[in-house]
Scaffold this active site. Structure first.
Site, PDB file in Angstrom:
ATOM      1  N   TYR A  70     -26.811  36.619 -46.955  1.00  0.00           N
ATOM      2  CA  TYR A  70     -27.897  36.047 -47.769  1.00  0.00           C
ATOM      3  C   TYR A  70     -28.444  34.767 -47.123  1.00  0.00           C
ATOM      4  O   TYR A  70     -29.657  34.570 -47.018  1.00  0.00           O
ATOM      5  CB  TYR A  70     -27.354  35.767 -49.170  1.00  0.00           C
ATOM      6  CG  TYR A  70     -28.359  35.260 -50.190  1.00  0.00           C
ATOM      7  CD1 TYR A  70     -29.204  36.143 -50.859  1.00  0.00           C
ATOM      8  CD2 TYR A  70     -28.434  33.907 -50.498  1.00  0.00           C
ATOM      9  CE1 TYR A  70     -30.094  35.676 -51.813  1.00  0.00           C
ATOM     10  CE2 TYR A  70     -29.323  33.438 -51.458  1.00  0.00           C
ATOM     11  CZ  TYR A  70     -30.153  34.329 -52.114  1.00  0.00           C
ATOM     12  OH  TYR A  70     -31.037  33.873 -53.061  1.00  0.00           O
ATOM     13  N   ASP A  80     -22.581  39.719 -51.968  1.00  0.00           N
ATOM     14  CA  ASP A  80     -21.694  38.683 -51.450  1.00  0.00           C
ATOM     15  C   ASP A  80     -20.341  39.228 -51.004  1.00  0.00           C
ATOM     16  O   ASP A  80     -19.848  40.235 -51.532  1.00  0.00           O
ATOM     17  CB  ASP A  80     -21.430  37.623 -52.528  1.00  0.00           C
ATOM     18  CG  ASP A  80     -22.699  36.870 -52.928  1.00  0.00           C
ATOM     19  OD1 ASP A  80     -23.755  37.092 -52.298  1.00  0.00           O
ATOM     20  OD2 ASP A  80     -22.617  36.057 -53.872  1.00  0.00           O
ATOM     21  N   ILE A 132     -37.143  35.059 -61.944  1.00  0.00           N
ATOM     22  CA  ILE A 132     -38.094  34.073 -61.426  1.00  0.00           C
ATOM     23  C   ILE A 132     -39.472  34.722 -61.279  1.00  0.00           C
ATOM     24  O   ILE A 132     -40.497  34.098 -61.570  1.00  0.00           O
ATOM     25  CB  ILE A 132     -37.586  33.504 -60.070  1.00  0.00           C
ATOM     26  CG1 ILE A 132     -36.302  32.689 -60.309  1.00  0.00           C
ATOM     27  CG2 ILE A 132     -38.647  32.651 -59.393  1.00  0.00           C
ATOM     28  CD1 ILE A 132     -35.633  32.167 -59.046  1.00  0.00           C
ATOM     29  N   GLY A 162     -35.579  39.964 -53.985  1.00  0.00           N
ATOM     30  CA  GLY A 162     -34.362  39.612 -53.253  1.00  0.00           C
ATOM     31  C   GLY A 162     -33.132  40.152 -53.948  1.00  0.00           C
ATOM     32  O   GLY A 162     -33.147  40.441 -55.153  1.00  0.00           O
ATOM     33  N   ILE A 163     -32.051  40.319 -53.164  1.00  0.00           N
ATOM     34  CA  ILE A 163     -30.769  40.776 -53.712  1.00  0.00           C
ATOM     35  C   ILE A 163     -29.638  39.952 -53.098  1.00  0.00           C
ATOM     36  O   ILE A 163     -29.843  39.275 -52.089  1.00  0.00           O
ATOM     37  CB  ILE A 163     -30.502  42.275 -53.409  1.00  0.00           C
ATOM     38  CG1 ILE A 163     -30.545  42.546 -51.885  1.00  0.00           C
ATOM     39  CG2 ILE A 163     -31.483  43.171 -54.142  1.00  0.00           C
ATOM     40  CD1 ILE A 163     -29.990  43.913 -51.480  1.00  0.00           C
ATOM     41  N   PHE A 221     -20.395  29.727 -48.938  1.00  0.00           N
ATOM     42  CA  PHE A 221     -19.184  30.543 -48.795  1.00  0.00           C
ATOM     43  C   PHE A 221     -19.450  31.935 -49.380  1.00  0.00           C
ATOM     44  O   PHE A 221     -19.910  32.053 -50.504  1.00  0.00           O
ATOM     45  CB  PHE A 221     -18.039  29.849 -49.559  1.00  0.00           C
ATOM     46  CG  PHE A 221     -16.691  30.467 -49.360  1.00  0.00           C
ATOM     47  CD1 PHE A 221     -15.793  29.920 -48.445  1.00  0.00           C
ATOM     48  CD2 PHE A 221     -16.303  31.579 -50.092  1.00  0.00           C
ATOM     49  CE1 PHE A 221     -14.535  30.482 -48.263  1.00  0.00           C
ATOM     50  CE2 PHE A 221     -15.048  32.154 -49.905  1.00  0.00           C
ATOM     51  CZ  PHE A 221     -14.168  31.598 -48.991  1.00  0.00           C
TER      52      PHE A 221
HETATM   53  P1  NDP Z   1     -33.796  39.085 -60.049  1.00  0.00           P
HETATM   54  O1  NDP Z   1     -32.636  39.940 -59.668  1.00  0.00           O
HETATM   55  O2  NDP Z   1     -34.019  38.750 -61.476  1.00  0.00           O
HETATM   56  O3  NDP Z   1     -35.128  39.729 -59.477  1.00  0.00           O
HETATM   57  C1  NDP Z   1     -35.180  40.288 -58.199  1.00  0.00           C
HETATM   58  C2  NDP Z   1     -36.374  41.222 -58.142  1.00  0.00           C
HETATM   59  O4  NDP Z   1     -36.397  41.807 -56.829  1.00  0.00           O
HETATM   60  C3  NDP Z   1     -36.309  42.351 -59.158  1.00  0.00           C
HETATM   61  O5  NDP Z   1     -37.587  42.500 -59.742  1.00  0.00           O
HETATM   62  C4  NDP Z   1     -35.971  43.567 -58.300  1.00  0.00           C
HETATM   63  O6  NDP Z   1     -36.548  44.748 -58.788  1.00  0.00           O
HETATM   64  C5  NDP Z   1     -36.631  43.203 -56.988  1.00  0.00           C
HETATM   65  N1  NDP Z   1     -36.070  43.986 -55.892  1.00  0.00           N
HETATM   66  C6  NDP Z   1     -34.774  44.064 -55.507  1.00  0.00           C
HETATM   67  N2  NDP Z   1     -34.669  44.936 -54.476  1.00  0.00           N
HETATM   68  C7  NDP Z   1     -35.908  45.382 -54.203  1.00  0.00           C
HETATM   69  C8  NDP Z   1     -36.448  46.292 -53.263  1.00  0.00           C
HETATM   70  N3  NDP Z   1     -35.702  46.925 -52.341  1.00  0.00           N
HETATM   71  N4  NDP Z   1     -37.784  46.538 -53.284  1.00  0.00           N
HETATM   72  C9  NDP Z   1     -38.558  45.940 -54.203  1.00  0.00           C
HETATM   73  N5  NDP Z   1     -38.120  45.056 -55.121  1.00  0.00           N
HETATM   74  C10 NDP Z   1     -36.803  44.798 -55.111  1.00  0.00           C
HETATM   75  O7  NDP Z   1     -33.644  37.755 -59.143  1.00  0.00           O
HETATM   76  P2  NDP Z   1     -34.227  36.285 -59.378  1.00  0.00           P
HETATM   77  O8  NDP Z   1     -35.458  36.287 -60.190  1.00  0.00           O
HETATM   78  O9  NDP Z   1     -33.112  35.417 -59.729  1.00  0.00           O
HETATM   79  O10 NDP Z   1     -34.600  35.921 -57.845  1.00  0.00           O
HETATM   80  C11 NDP Z   1     -35.922  35.999 -57.325  1.00  0.00           C
HETATM   81  C12 NDP Z   1     -35.887  35.415 -55.916  1.00  0.00           C
HETATM   82  O11 NDP Z   1     -35.452  34.067 -55.972  1.00  0.00           O
HETATM   83  C13 NDP Z   1     -34.928  36.140 -54.980  1.00  0.00           C
HETATM   84  O12 NDP Z   1     -35.493  36.237 -53.701  1.00  0.00           O
HETATM   85  C14 NDP Z   1     -33.711  35.236 -54.965  1.00  0.00           C
HETATM   86  O13 NDP Z   1     -32.979  35.372 -53.780  1.00  0.00           O
HETATM   87  C15 NDP Z   1     -34.378  33.878 -55.072  1.00  0.00           C
HETATM   88  N6  NDP Z   1     -33.507  32.832 -55.592  1.00  0.00           N
HETATM   89  C16 NDP Z   1     -32.948  32.909 -56.859  1.00  0.00           C
HETATM   90  C17 NDP Z   1     -32.158  31.888 -57.346  1.00  0.00           C
HETATM   91  C18 NDP Z   1     -31.557  31.915 -58.718  1.00  0.00           C
HETATM   92  O14 NDP Z   1     -30.822  30.968 -59.060  1.00  0.00           O
HETATM   93  N7  NDP Z   1     -31.839  32.890 -59.547  1.00  0.00           N
HETATM   94  C19 NDP Z   1     -31.867  30.717 -56.515  1.00  0.00           C
HETATM   95  C20 NDP Z   1     -32.499  30.717 -55.226  1.00  0.00           C
HETATM   96  C21 NDP Z   1     -33.290  31.744 -54.814  1.00  0.00           C
HETATM   97  P3  NDP Z   1     -35.617  45.844 -59.553  1.00  0.00           P
HETATM   98  O15 NDP Z   1     -34.984  45.114 -60.685  1.00  0.00           O
HETATM   99  O16 NDP Z   1     -36.598  46.884 -59.943  1.00  0.00           O
HETATM  100  O17 NDP Z   1     -34.614  46.290 -58.528  1.00  0.00           O
END
Ligand code: NDP
Length: 248
Positions: free
Chosen positions: A155, A96, A18, A92-93, A150
């Protein structure tokens, strides 16, 4: 003139599914885009891939779960780009597990990266936004923070907490030209969701009234709108983009 010309946008986790769409949309709207990254090699590859396609993104290392890392990152961004006008808390991570099996490590990691990060990063930039009289903070929450899920007590708690933060900070900055909003995406067609086995994905899609997953670009378009002057009267909101899967 483009809507975000002259603005600097910081997107945490901008290299993800995203996040990438958000970076592209904000850059196309005229903003200079800085993305934080966690893993250097992948981020450099991401940066050159997008440069080749015409998007010059700045990247800077930051573990958003560490306050000290965020202070150091903000110092670099302020020195190199003069500050941040638009902050998108997107990193975000997930880790689960049903509650009865959830370990303190799983709980803490998700709270630290998804919720404490919002404090750690936002704290670095809001004073300058209010001093300037213009700013945007956009928090990427989740449908699961609105309805629970669930296996996701950690999260869902973090994502619901994110919106509590949004509503409170929005009240503190409303008179100073700084809006703070949450976006709660439903299931979006990122690599993570597309990696789910096809039969499981089909069941997820069957539960979405629109009968499809969302596109990262649809979340990015909402971010660009909230960042624009047209959205100046929207603050403290939590905007759902979930194909009708959850309505409140
Ligand atoms: P991705 O896993 O593709 O991207 C997550 C990003 O967060 C990566 O760039 C990762 O960097 C970064 N990140 C993780 N841990 C850290 C950290 N400790 N410090 C800095 N950066 C970090 O996830 P999405 O694009 O799917 O999700 C983006 C957001 O949208 C998240 O907050 C997610 O919870 C939310 N979301 C997503 C949904 C979905 O269906 N995909 C639905 C609802 C919400 P790196 O790879 O370098 O670790």
């Amino acid at each position: 003139m483009k809507a975000l010309e002259g603005k600097v946008a910081l997107v945490t986790g901008g290299t993800g599914g995203i996040g990438t769409a958000i970076c592209i949309k904000l850059a196309d709207a005229g903003a200079k885009v800085v993305s934080t990254y966690n893993h250097e090699e992948q981020a450099r590859e991401w940066q050159s891939r997008h440069a080749a396609m015409g998007h010059e993104f700045v990247i800077t290392r930051c573990d958003v779960s560490s306050y000290d890392d965020c202070v150091a990152m903000a110092d670099r961004v302020k020195a190199d780009h003069g500050g941040v006008d638009i902050l998108v808390n997107n990193a975000g991570i997930t880790k689960d597990g049903t509650f009865r099996k959830m370990t303190p490590d799983q709980w803490n990691a998700v709270i630290d990266v998804n919720l404490s990060s919002v404090f750690n990063v936002t704290r670095q930039f809001v004073d300058a936004m209010t001093d300037k009289g213009w700013g945007r903070v956009i928090n990427i929450s989740s449908i699961n923070g609105q309805k629970g899920q669930f296996g996701q007590t950690n999260y869902a708690a973090a994502k619901a907490g994110m919106h509590g933060f949004t509503m409170s900070l929005a009240q503190e900055t409303a008179r100073k030209g700084v809006t703070v909003n949450s976006i709660s995406p439903g299931y979006i067609a990122t690599e993570m969701v597309m990696a789910v086995p096809e039969d499981v994905r089909a069941k997820i899609i069957a539960g979405i009234p629109m009968g499809r997953l969302g596109k990262p670009e649809e979340i990015a378009a909402l971010v660009a709108f909230l960042a624009s002057d047209d959205a100046a009267f929207i603050t403290g909101a939590n905007i759902a983009a979930n194909g009708g899967q959850h309505m409140m």
